[in-house]
Write an enzyme that holds these catalytic residues in place. Structure first.
Site, PDB file in Angstrom:
ATOM      1  N   GLY A  34       0.896  -1.495  -0.054  1.00 60.85           N
ATOM      2  CA  GLY A  34      -0.035  -0.108   0.038  1.00 60.85           C
ATOM      3  C   GLY A  34       0.809   1.489   0.324  1.00 60.85           C
ATOM      4  N   LEU A  36       0.423   3.362  -2.006  1.00 60.39           N
ATOM      5  CA  LEU A  36       0.903   3.057  -3.564  1.00 60.39           C
ATOM      6  C   LEU A  36       1.448   4.748  -4.576  1.00 60.39           C
ATOM      7  CD1 LEU A  36      -2.091   0.492  -4.442  1.00 60.39           C
ATOM      8  CD2 LEU A  36       0.730   0.027  -3.433  1.00 60.39           C
ATOM      9  N   HIS A  40       4.269   1.537  -8.578  1.00 56.30           N
ATOM     10  CA  HIS A  40       2.778   0.606  -8.191  1.00 56.30           C
ATOM     11  C   HIS A  40       2.414   0.617  -8.812  1.00 56.30           C
ATOM     12  CE1 HIS A  40       4.412   1.394  -3.071  1.00 56.30           C
ATOM     13  NE2 HIS A  40       4.753  -0.200  -4.087  1.00 56.30           N
ATOM     14  N   GLN A  64       7.511  -9.189   8.275  1.00 59.57           N
ATOM     15  CA  GLN A  64       8.909  -8.851   7.123  1.00 59.57           C
ATOM     16  C   GLN A  64       9.455  -7.787   8.561  1.00 59.57           C
ATOM     17  OE1 GLN A  64       6.627  -7.900   3.328  1.00 59.57           O
ATOM     18  NE2 GLN A  64       7.933  -7.205   3.208  1.00 59.57           N
ATOM     19  N   GLY A 152       9.195  -5.150  -9.062  1.00 57.62           N
ATOM     20  CA  GLY A 152      10.247  -4.487  -9.036  1.00 57.62           C
ATOM     21  C   GLY A 152      11.511  -4.918  -9.264  1.00 57.62           C
ATOM     22  N   GLN A 158      15.061  -8.702  -2.900  1.00 56.88           N
ATOM     23  CA  GLN A 158      13.369  -9.758  -2.806  1.00 56.88           C
ATOM     24  C   GLN A 158      13.585 -10.057  -4.317  1.00 56.88           C
ATOM     25  OE1 GLN A 158      10.112  -7.748  -0.741  1.00 56.88           O
ATOM     26  NE2 GLN A 158       8.984  -7.614  -2.870  1.00 56.88           N
ATOM     27  N   SER A 190      10.049   5.818  -3.946  1.00 58.42           N
ATOM     28  CA  SER A 190       9.863   4.597  -3.018  1.00 58.42           C
ATOM     29  C   SER A 190       8.224   5.256  -1.250  1.00 58.42           C
ATOM     30  CB  SER A 190      11.030   4.066  -1.498  1.00 58.42           C
ATOM     31  OG  SER A 190      10.911   3.744  -0.507  1.00 58.42           O
TER      32      SER A 190
HETATM   33  O1  PAF Z   1       7.543  -5.401  -1.673  1.00 54.10           O
HETATM   34  C1  PAF Z   1       6.351  -5.218  -1.204  1.00 54.10           C
HETATM   35  O2  PAF Z   1       5.573  -4.325  -1.023  1.00 54.10           O
HETATM   36  C2  PAF Z   1       6.467  -6.490   0.089  1.00 54.10           C
HETATM   37  O3  PAF Z   1       7.702  -7.040   0.258  1.00 54.10           O
HETATM   38  C3  PAF Z   1       5.347  -7.751  -0.587  1.00 54.10           C
HETATM   39  C4  PAF Z   1       6.377  -8.331  -1.992  1.00 54.10           C
HETATM   40  C5  PAF Z   1       3.736  -6.698  -1.336  1.00 54.10           C
HETATM   41  C6  PAF Z   1       5.752  -8.613   0.521  1.00 54.10           C
HETATM   42  O4  PAF Z   1       5.097  -8.106   1.820  1.00 54.10           O
END
Ligand code: PAF
Length: 286
Positions: A34, A36, A40, A64, A152, A158, A190
């Site tokens: 979110g 965004l 995004h 996370q 991204g 990631q 970001s």
């Molecule tokens: O990149 C992100 O926004 C997050 O790490 C993700 C991939 C949505 C997982 O929570």
């Protein structure tokens, strides 16, 4: 423009996706936390190029975030997110609760650990972070069941973790990578940029300048250790505390020689006040 479908429960999500698949439509997926921005929305547009229908998710994933990280202050802007997604061509927005995502509680979740590539860089600086990412992304893939999922390139490590996860657990989907979107001064877009004070915002583009300087120095034949030391010094001089500023092979191994034509990636993570920013630059060393 038809309205975006807002989905809060798993049965509703499954029924919607099942219906699209019954019609023979290919489903694309863009997972997010979110708050965004254009970065995004560009992933949503990319998903549209690969799919007939696009689902985005907004879920601020507690597993996370480390104990001293910004889970509680992570910006939540649901109305703005839904409007932006609709304008970008997204068909449905999946917004699970923490209980829906983790029925046994986040602390009792089946966790997924991707080995090897999570030992280094952000994996080393944010212990458990990539376990949380892999854990939630596997769930999201099972919930949405897309044919294609878009992530991204800004979150370079990631992306590698998710490619590994998808292949190793045989998720029947394609992973597509979207380019990093930048502000005019080079700062990678970001959600965390909004934490920056005006003074910090003026300093922040130094990360991108540093990455460009790292690329140019490698191409000019400067030894990698020197390039990394110079990058850390430049970031420090600009006001950052650098977690790392490194040049790696795309598989995160350390290059032993700076071979012409070889693919490299420069990666930086640096803190400015309370805000931690990451960015990277892929290039060939030739
Ligand atoms: O990149 C992100 O926004 C997050 O790490 C993700 C991939 C949505 C997982 O929570």
């Amino acid at each position: 423009m038809s309205g975006i479908v807002l989905l809060h429960d798993l049965d509703g999500l499954r029924a919607q996706v099942r219906e699209w698949k019954r019609q023979g439509l290919r489903v694309g997926f863009v997972p997010t936390m979110g708050n965004l921005h254009e970065g995004h929305f560009s992933l949503v547009r990319l998903a549209r190029e690969h799919a007939d229908r696009v689902v985005a998710s907004v879920f601020v994933n507690p597993t996370q975030f480390g104990p001293n990280e910004d889970f509680s202050r992570y910006p939540r802007t649901p109305g703005q997110d839904a409007a932006g997604l609709q304008a970008a061509g997204c068909d449905a927005l999946w917004m699970p609760s923490v209980d829906a995502m983790y029925p046994y509680g986040a602390g009792n979740a089946v966790r997924i650990h991707v080995p090897g590539i999570t030992d280094t860089l952000d994996g080393a600086h944010r212990p458990g972070h990539f376990d949380g990412v892999a854990t939630v992304v596997a769930r999201l893939f099972n919930q949405v069941q897309p044919e294609v999922a878009v992530f991204g390139r800004k979150d370079y490590q990631q992306l590698a973790v998710i490619r590994y996860l998808a292949r190793d657990l045989a998720f029947p989907l394609e992973i597509v990578a979207g380019d990093t979107r930048r502000e005019d001064d080079g700062l990678a877009m970001s959600s965390r940029n909004q934490y920056l004070s005006a003074e910090e915002r003026a300093i922040a583009p130094a990360i991108h300048r540093t990455l460009l300087a790292m690329r140019d120095a490698i191409r000019a034949g400067t030894p990698r250790h020197q390039v990394e030391a110079d990058a850390e010094a430049a970031l420090r001089a600009a006001g950052f505390a650098a977690d790392y500023a490194v040049v790696r092979c795309p598989d995160f191994s350390t290059p032993d020689a700076d071979g012409a034509g070889a693919e490299r990636v420069a990666l930086v993570a640096a803190r400015l006040g309370r805000t931690r920013l990451i960015d990277n630059l892929e290039f060939d060393a030739g």
